[in-house]
Scaffold this active site. Structure first.
Site, PDB file in Angstrom:
ATOM      1  N   HIS A 157       0.748  -1.173  -0.163  1.00  0.00           N
ATOM      2  CA  HIS A 157       0.224   0.011  -0.111  1.00  0.00           C
ATOM      3  C   HIS A 157       0.899   1.383  -0.168  1.00  0.00           C
ATOM      4  CE1 HIS A 157       1.389  -0.413   4.128  1.00  0.00           C
ATOM      5  NE2 HIS A 157       1.261   1.034   4.388  1.00  0.00           N
ATOM      6  N   HIS A 183       5.802   6.300  -0.656  1.00  0.00           N
ATOM      7  CA  HIS A 183       6.421   5.121  -0.972  1.00  0.00           C
ATOM      8  C   HIS A 183       5.597   3.896  -0.495  1.00  0.00           C
ATOM      9  CE1 HIS A 183       7.059   5.676   3.353  1.00  0.00           C
ATOM     10  NE2 HIS A 183       7.222   4.142   3.523  1.00  0.00           N
TER      11      HIS A 183
HETATM   12  P1  2AM Z   1       6.366   2.318   6.328  1.00  0.00           P
HETATM   13  O1  2AM Z   1       5.981   1.264   5.401  1.00  0.00           O
HETATM   14  O2  2AM Z   1       7.288   3.209   5.821  1.00  0.00           O
HETATM   15  O3  2AM Z   1       6.872   1.556   7.559  1.00  0.00           O
HETATM   16  C1  2AM Z   1       1.434   1.021   8.614  1.00  0.00           C
HETATM   17  O4  2AM Z   1       2.224   0.877   9.372  1.00  0.00           O
HETATM   18  C2  2AM Z   1       1.800   2.073   7.761  1.00  0.00           C
HETATM   19  O5  2AM Z   1       1.898   3.159   8.410  1.00  0.00           O
HETATM   20  C3  2AM Z   1       3.014   1.775   6.942  1.00  0.00           C
HETATM   21  O6  2AM Z   1       3.051   2.418   5.498  1.00  0.00           O
HETATM   22  C4  2AM Z   1       4.160   2.413   7.773  1.00  0.00           C
HETATM   23  O7  2AM Z   1       5.227   3.165   6.820  1.00  0.00           O
HETATM   24  C5  2AM Z   1       3.331   3.690   8.175  1.00  0.00           C
HETATM   25  N1  2AM Z   1       3.745   4.325   9.534  1.00  0.00           N
HETATM   26  C6  2AM Z   1       3.802   3.595  10.414  1.00  0.00           C
HETATM   27  N2  2AM Z   1       4.548   4.380  11.697  1.00  0.00           N
HETATM   28  C7  2AM Z   1       4.453   5.348  11.078  1.00  0.00           C
HETATM   29  C8  2AM Z   1       4.635   6.804  11.597  1.00  0.00           C
HETATM   30  N3  2AM Z   1       5.192   6.797  12.729  1.00  0.00           N
HETATM   31  N4  2AM Z   1       4.968   7.855  10.795  1.00  0.00           N
HETATM   32  C9  2AM Z   1       4.538   7.592   9.324  1.00  0.00           C
HETATM   33  N5  2AM Z   1       4.088   6.472   9.038  1.00  0.00           N
HETATM   34  C10 2AM Z   1       4.132   5.736   9.549  1.00  0.00           C
END
Ligand code: 2AM
Length: 176
Positions: A43, A125
């Site tokens: 996603h 991303h």
């Molecule tokens: P990531 O894939 O770069 O880890 C579910 O966890 C989604 O939320 C993932 O896409 C994750 O990004 C994002 N996510 C988790 N913690 C986050 C944070 N503190 N700030 C921004 N995005 C976050």
């Protein structure tokens, strides 16, 4: 039972694109590079909300339902590695204005509702691999898939049986 849930707004990858990406990923990265994200979990996060109460969730859903903006397309032609979180990601070199507007709106609605927002600029991303903390030879190019976003969704992150699963709670159309 806790009434707060770990939530985020995201764009869903169509099933066919999920499959193309995971087939390519298996060729492009050796197994030891990192832990592949399951196809169904691929996603593009628009706004991360963290742990949200039922009341705040309901308010954020109402705000999301009022968003009116056209869909948009992007080419997934960028790749990168963030060693500190251990993430290998797929992105776009030219983020469409609609993507940036939608993320900005959801992130500002989240901030106004009291959800902490990372002050780092939004970097759209799709996480492909996790636990990739060692140097990674990132391939020079991707097949350049086209990704059309015609809706966005609210997801819950569920951790069970040692695995994270993202469950879609509600989805809203972007106008055509
Ligand atoms: P990531 O894939 O770069 O880890 C579910 O966890 C989604 O939320 C993932 O896409 C994750 O990004 C994002 N996510 C988790 N913690 C986050 C944070 N503190 N700030 C921004 N995005 C976050």
């Amino acid at each position: 039972m806790s009434s707060s849930r770990r939530l985020f707004f995201a764009l869903t990858l169509p099933d066919a694109l999920q499959q193309q990406v995971i087939r390519w990923r298996a060729e492009a990265f050796a197994p030891e590079v990192g832990r592949p994200v399951a196809a169904a979990n691929l996603h593009l996060t628009l706004a991360f909300l963290g742990d949200v109460s039922a009341q705040k969730e309901s308010a954020l859903k109402k705000l999301a339902a009022r968003i009116s903006q056209p869909g948009f397309s992007m080419v997934l032609d960028d790749l990168g590695h963030w060693p500190r979180p251990g993430v290998v990601w797929l992105g776009t070199r030219r983020a469409p204005r609609g993507l940036l507007q939608l993320a900005e709106l959801l992130r500002s609605q989240a901030a106004r509702s009291g959800c902490y927002q990372n002050p780092m600029p939004f970097h759209p991303h799709i996480t492909l691999l996790r636990s990739a903390t060692q140097p990674v030879a990132v391939p020079p190019a991707t097949p350049g898939w086209n990704f059309s976003a015609n809706e966005f969704a609210l997801y819950q992150s569920v951790f069970e049986n040692g695995r994270t699963r993202y469950q879609m709670l509600e989805q809203w159309s972007l106008a055509h």
